[in-house]
Each structure stands twice: as structure tokens, then as C-alpha cells.
Motif scaffolding. Structure first.
Motif, mmCIF file in Angstrom:
data_model
loop_
_atom_site.group_PDB
_atom_site.id
_atom_site.type_symbol
_atom_site.label_atom_id
_atom_site.label_comp_id
_atom_site.label_asym_id
_atom_site.label_seq_id
_atom_site.Cartn_x
_atom_site.Cartn_y
_atom_site.Cartn_z
ATOM 1 N N ASP A 72 1.749 22.361 105.669
ATOM 2 C CA ASP A 72 0.902 22.745 106.819
ATOM 3 C C ASP A 72 1.437 24.086 107.321
ATOM 4 N N LEU A 77 -5.197 21.873 106.260
ATOM 5 C CA LEU A 77 -6.017 23.056 106.515
ATOM 6 C C LEU A 77 -6.215 23.239 108.035
ATOM 7 N N ASN A 131 6.291 19.448 112.476
ATOM 8 C CA ASN A 131 5.263 19.562 113.529
ATOM 9 C C ASN A 131 4.507 18.253 113.769
ATOM 10 N N ASN A 132 3.372 18.366 114.466
ATOM 11 C CA ASN A 132 2.545 17.212 114.820
ATOM 12 C C ASN A 132 2.078 16.407 113.591
ATOM 13 N N SER A 141 2.040 26.240 114.445
ATOM 14 C CA SER A 141 0.861 25.483 114.875
ATOM 15 C C SER A 141 0.163 26.171 116.041
ATOM 16 N N MET A 142 -1.022 25.677 116.368
ATOM 17 C CA MET A 142 -1.783 26.269 117.481
ATOM 18 C C MET A 142 -0.946 26.228 118.760
HETATM 19 N N1 NVA Z 1 -0.087 21.725 112.760
HETATM 20 C C1 NVA Z 1 -1.367 22.361 112.858
HETATM 21 C C2 NVA Z 1 -2.435 21.439 112.372
HETATM 22 C C3 NVA Z 1 -3.827 22.004 112.414
HETATM 23 C C4 NVA Z 1 -4.853 21.022 111.932
HETATM 24 C C5 NVA Z 1 -1.629 22.761 114.296
HETATM 25 O O1 NVA Z 1 -1.343 21.971 115.201
HETATM 26 O O2 NVA Z 1 -2.109 23.882 114.517
#
Ligand code: NVA
Ligand code: CP
Length: 308
Positions: free
Chosen positions: A222, A263, A160-161, A226-227
Motif C-alpha cells: 500500500d 489501490l 498503516n490502517n 496515507s491520506m
Molecule cells: N492507507 C491508505 C489506503 C487507501 C485506500 C490511506 O489511508 O490513504
């Protein structure tokens, strides 16, 4: 010339090292009760399209402690949500505030803000990258491991990011990084190609978390979704079954390995309750360091109009 932090590929190794040194010094001074207010009279705008606890509050408190004022905005409360072009908003905000922090979905929006602003623009997370997170996480690694050279960092989870920003940091700093993701959820090809082009084989990709964590100094995980990706979670549960950071996996790393997580954590998914609640965990120091690193970033970009 103003500098932005949109991706860690914007920075050189010396820039990273300046941020680490400054953040560690600011933390020390804060803990000694010394008040530093170099940003007195300055204003920081924050535009967030996604939820945040740590990043928002760490940036806001960082700005207040440095003597400045944060102004929090959700895009939906601004005229951007009524189709005012980004380039107009960026030029107008540049006349009011001294720096803009932005969290949104599409990475190109932050790039467009940066291109059209005469003030520094900081990426506080997009679907593609989370650069400030990795800056503060490396600060934590420096504190806990006395530096980042010869430290094996293993990413276990979704491509992910946050993983992308780790890869960018590894490209610039030459970090030893292993990225373990299920094949279907690995990082995107352009990020992998860029890593191969820019690194000297110090970034390795695998779908085997058990082998990946051998000799690890740092295990990082993580959330699996993700969101904005929450609908994929059920399917991901199956694909990520072997990728939970639990006691068994951690036992395969070095005895003094630390586990990190940006987190928020989802207990029983990417991380087990016992690992998260371990007595000697670093998660809360890691979260605290976001404030110190954000101070270093704000002081540098606003006062110095550059990275130095
Ligand atoms: N990969 C997660 C990181 C949250 C800080 C997201 O983008 O939701
Ligand atoms: N780690 C992090 O970015 O947390 P928030 O989503 O709470 O800001």
C-alpha cells in the motif's frame, strides 16, 4: 440487535465465512444476469471526510444493484462541520436511513457514530483501520488460492490502517501473516501487543522484506504515505528504499505468488510499474470484488439486522 463493522475484531470466524460465501454467491448471480433486489426501498447514507474512488463507488453501486438508494454526503456539507454533536447527528440520521457508511480521520468518530445510531454503521476507512478492504481482499485470495488456510501473506510497506486490519483478520482467522515495515514506520505497539495476545504466533513482525517474502503466496503493499500524511513522504522515501514491491522482490516469493494492492498505487514508490502492469495481475479483480463484498455486507447488516 443491529451490528456494525467498525473493526474486524468485531467479527468471529463464522461471520467472515458467511460474508465470503455470500459475496461469492452474489458475484456469481450478478455475472449470470440474475437481479437481486432485497434492499428495495432502503437507503444508505455515506459520509466521507477523505477522498475515495473505489470504496465510495463500490458501496453506491452495491446499494443500487440491491434495489436501494445511496445518499452521499461530505461532512463539510452537513451540520457536523458547524459543530452539531456526532451523537445528535447519529440519532437523527437513524430516523432517515437504514445504514451509514463512514470514512474519516479519527477512528473514535466512527465508534461514536456507531454507539449513538440505531442503524448499522460501517467503517469505510479511518486513520486506524480499513476493515471492508480486507474482507474483499480475502475474498480475492479465496478465489485465486482456493482458500485462506496455509496461505502465507506478507505485508511489505508502511504500518498503516490497512496493515492494522490485516493483523486483526489474522488474529481472528489464524492467518499466516508476516508484516515487514521499516522499524520507524512499524505498526503501533497496541496493535502488535493485541496480535501477540490473540494469535498463536501466526503473525510475525520484521524489518527485512527480502527474508519476509520467501515462500509467500501473497505479497501485499500500500502507499507509503496515507491520506493526511502526505507531508511525511519525502522522509519516508529514504526509509522505504528497500520496501518497493518490484520484480526482484516478487522473484523471491513462490512462483505462483500473487501481488495485491488496495489501490490507489504510486508507481515507482511502493510498487514498480512492471509489477503493477503484469499481465496476470489480480489488482483489477481485487478492486471489482469490493463491490461484491459490499453487497454482501449491506444485505447482511440491513436485512438480517446482524451478521447472519
Ligand atoms: N492507507 C491508505 C489506503 C487507501 C485506500 C490511506 O489511508 O490513504
Ligand atoms: N482501496 C480503497 O479504499 O480505495 P479508495 O480510496 O479509492 O476508496
Amino acid at each position: 440487535m443491529k451490528k456494525d463493522i467498525i473493526s474486524l475484531l468485531d467479527l468471529k470466524k463464522e461471520d467472515f465465512d458467511i460474508f465470503f460465501k455470500k459475496a461469492i454467491e452474489l458475484k456469481k448471480r450478478f455475472n449470470q444476469g440474475i437481479v437481486d433486489m432485497p434492499l428495495k426501498g432502503k437507503s444508505l447514507g455515506l459520509i466521507f471526510d477523505k477522498q475515495s474512488t473505489r470504496t465510495r463507488v463500490a458501496f453506491e453501486t452495491a446499494m443500487i444493484q440491491l434495489g436501494g438508494h445511496p445518499i452521499f454526503m461530505r461532512s463539510e456539507d452537513t451540520q457536523v462541520s458547524r459543530d452539531e454533536p456526532v451523537k445528535d447527528t447519529a440519532r437523527v440520521l437513524s430516523r432517515y436511513i437504514d445504514c451509514l457508511v463512514m470514512r474519516t480521520f479519527d477512528h473514535t468518530i466512527v465508534e461514536e457514530f456507531a454507539k449513538n445510531s440505531s442503524i448499522p454503521v460501517i467503517n469505510a476507512l479511518t486513520d486506524s483501520f480499513h476493515p471492508c478492504q480486507i474482507l474483499s481482499d480475502l475474498m480475492t485470495i479465496i478465489e485465486k488460492k482456493n482458500g485462506y488456510d496455509n496461505i502465507k501473506i506478507v505485508w511489505v510497506g508502511d504500518g498503516n490502517n490497512v496493515a492494522n486490519s490485516w493483523i486483526n483478520a489474522a488474529s481472528v482467522l489464524g492467518l499466516e501473516l508476516v508484516v515487514a515495515c521499516p522499524e520507524k514506520y512499524s505498526v503501533k505497539k497496541d496493535i502488535i501487543d493485541n496480535a501477540f495476545e490473540k494469535t498463536k504466533n501466526n503473525v510475525v513482525f520484521t524489518d527485512d522484506p527480502t527474508t519476509a517474502v520467501k515462500n509467500a503466496d501473497v505479497i501485499y503493499t500500500d502507499v507509503w504515505a496515507s491520506m493526511g500524511e502526505e507531508t511525511e513522504l519525502e522522509e519516508k522515501h529514504r526509509a522505504f528504499k528497500e520496501f518497493q514491491v518490484n520484480k526482484e522482490l516478487v522473484a523471491k516469493a513462490k512462483d505462483d505468488a500473487i501481488v495485491m494492492h488496495c489501490l490507489p498505487a504510486h508507481r515507482g514508490e511502493e510498487i514498480s510499474e512492471d509489477v503493477l502492469e503484469a499481465e496476470n495481475s489480480v489488482f483489477w479483480d481485487q478492486a471489482e470484488n469490493k463491490r461484491h463484498m459490499h453487497k454482501a455486507i449491506l444485505e447482511t447488516l440491513i436485512s438480517h439486522n446482524g451478521y447472519t
